[in-house]
Write an enzyme that holds these catalytic residues in place. Structure first.
Site, PDB file in Angstrom:
ATOM      1  N   GLY A 191     -22.224 -80.832  19.413  1.00 32.93           N
ATOM      2  CA  GLY A 191     -20.817 -81.618  19.445  1.00 32.93           C
ATOM      3  C   GLY A 191     -19.525 -80.628  20.215  1.00 32.93           C
ATOM      4  O   GLY A 191     -19.876 -80.343  21.132  1.00 32.93           O
TER       5      GLY A 191
ATOM      6  N   SER B 173     -23.295 -75.090  17.420  1.00 31.77           N
ATOM      7  CA  SER B 173     -24.644 -75.571  18.092  1.00 31.77           C
ATOM      8  C   SER B 173     -24.407 -76.714  18.599  1.00 31.77           C
ATOM      9  O   SER B 173     -25.633 -77.169  19.316  1.00 31.77           O
ATOM     10  CB  SER B 173     -25.597 -75.323  16.689  1.00 31.77           C
ATOM     11  OG  SER B 173     -25.015 -76.416  15.858  1.00 31.77           O
TER      12      SER B 173
ATOM     13  N   SER C 159      -8.544 -79.680  14.051  1.00 28.05           N
ATOM     14  CA  SER C 159      -8.237 -80.686  12.816  1.00 28.05           C
ATOM     15  C   SER C 159      -8.857 -82.127  13.064  1.00 28.05           C
ATOM     16  O   SER C 159      -9.598 -82.342  13.633  1.00 28.05           O
ATOM     17  CB  SER C 159      -6.562 -80.575  12.836  1.00 28.05           C
ATOM     18  OG  SER C 159      -6.216 -81.339  11.603  1.00 28.05           O
TER      19      SER C 159
ATOM     20  N   TYR D  94     -11.744 -85.802   2.808  1.00 31.52           N
ATOM     21  CA  TYR D  94     -11.784 -85.269   3.988  1.00 31.52           C
ATOM     22  C   TYR D  94     -10.417 -85.201   4.589  1.00 31.52           C
ATOM     23  O   TYR D  94     -10.149 -84.204   5.290  1.00 31.52           O
ATOM     24  CB  TYR D  94     -12.712 -86.008   5.011  1.00 31.52           C
ATOM     25  CG  TYR D  94     -12.837 -85.495   6.496  1.00 31.52           C
ATOM     26  CD1 TYR D  94     -13.771 -84.649   6.700  1.00 31.52           C
ATOM     27  CD2 TYR D  94     -11.971 -86.130   7.583  1.00 31.52           C
ATOM     28  CE1 TYR D  94     -13.895 -84.069   8.128  1.00 31.52           C
ATOM     29  CE2 TYR D  94     -11.907 -85.666   8.926  1.00 31.52           C
ATOM     30  CZ  TYR D  94     -13.132 -84.621   9.147  1.00 31.52           C
ATOM     31  OH  TYR D  94     -13.112 -83.878  10.383  1.00 31.52           O
TER      32      TYR D  94
ATOM     33  N   LYS E  11      -8.061 -81.894   6.027  1.00 28.05           N
ATOM     34  CA  LYS E  11      -7.387 -81.475   7.355  1.00 28.05           C
ATOM     35  C   LYS E  11      -5.793 -81.419   7.069  1.00 28.05           C
ATOM     36  O   LYS E  11      -5.018 -80.723   7.850  1.00 28.05           O
ATOM     37  CB  LYS E  11      -7.697 -83.076   8.182  1.00 28.05           C
ATOM     38  CG  LYS E  11      -9.075 -82.809   8.540  1.00 28.05           C
ATOM     39  CD  LYS E  11      -9.494 -81.555   9.252  1.00 28.05           C
ATOM     40  CE  LYS E  11     -10.927 -81.423   9.798  1.00 28.05           C
ATOM     41  NZ  LYS E  11     -11.434 -80.405  10.396  1.00 28.05           N
TER      42      LYS E  11
END
Length: 278
Positions: A14, A12, A130, A144, A148
């Site tokens: 970026g 949607s 990633s 976070y 990843k």
């Protein structure tokens, strides 16, 4: 190329939107996804409603594409969210589970839905978005970074499993990217006063870095290059900064890398923690 069918999650805005657009312009028939589905006119690709944290939603969207097109040639797992800089102890177990449910298990759900179809066809390409934090952990971004790292380990193992079936799995690792992704970060849900000033300093530093960061089109171009590669690698950095960090991580002593991270984040100049009185 017009017969190639791609799914791009988190499309949607970026990186996802830029990736879906570049793939469409390269000749792919692209289905982008977001939790809310189509919102207004899109630029050259369809949008479907899909929640990567829901098994039923993932299965329904994948089956919809298969019913419409009969095949899926490329899956780009981009859906995910970031977390504002915070100490590890400031995030609850529930917040950690939410991060992993989207950033890691969302990817796993998509792959589990798409891989059997690719395997039966004997071909396919899976690209997982990633981060440089997947190989250079960032202080005050522990959960976070962990999500990843999990994505990286899973992807490398999966590529070894599926390449004999004609399917390749690759990772794209950007650094700072200026996009709406960073404007919608989760805040720590158990914030501690002891870290308040330090959080504010880190937030300022990250915003400064984003001002001069690459846009999402840089990552989209990397994804397209990986999708079209005749002999894809497992890992691709995206952007100059990510490339430099990869070289540092590979060749520089660990202490030097850690010192560079601390210097970039200005950790050694941040206010000291205020210790509570006994």
């Amino acid at each position: 190329m017009s017969s190639k069918i791609a799914i791009v999650t988190g499309a949607s805005s970026g990186i996802g939107e830029a990736t879906a657009g570049q793939l469409a312009r390269a000749g792919y028939k692209v289905y982008g996804t977001s939790r809310r589905g189509a919102q207004g006119s899109r630029r050259g690709f369809e949008m479907l409603a899909l929640d990567v944290t829901s098994d039923a939603s993932v299965q329904a969207a994948v089956q919809q594409v298969l019913a419409l097109e009969g095949r899926i040639d490329l899956l780009v797992n981009n859906a995910g969210f970031g977390v504002a800089p915070a100490a590890a102890e400031e995030s609850s177990i529930q917040l950690g589970q939410a991060i992993f449910d989207t950033n890691f298990f969302g990817m796993v759900r998509m792959i589990r839905a798409v891989a059997p179809h690719m395997r039966r066809r004997g071909s396919g390409r899976i690209i997982n978005i990633s981060s440089v934090l997947g190989f250079v952990p960032m202080p005050y971004m522990a959960l976070y970074s962990a999500s990843k790292h999990a994505m990286e380990g899973y992807s490398e193992a999966l590529d070894q499993e599926l390449r004999t079936q004609g399917i390749r799995v690759s990772l794209v690792q950007p650094a700072y990217i200026k996009s709406p992704f960073d404007a919608n970060q989760l805040q720590p849900d158990q914030a501690l006063d002891e870290y308040r000033d330090l959080r504010a300093g880190l937030d300022r530093r990250v915003k400064e870095a984003l001002q001069g960061a690459d846009g999402p089109d840089v990552v989209a171009a990397t994804v397209l290059r990986v999708a079209l590669a005749a002999a894809p690698k497992v890992r691709y950095t995206s952007g100059a900064l990510a490339g430099r960090l990869r070289l540092l991580r590979r060749f520089a002593p660990a202490a030097l890398v850690e010192a560079g991270v601390r210097k970039d984040l200005r950790l050694d100049t941040q206010p000291s923690l205020v210790r509570s009185a006994a």
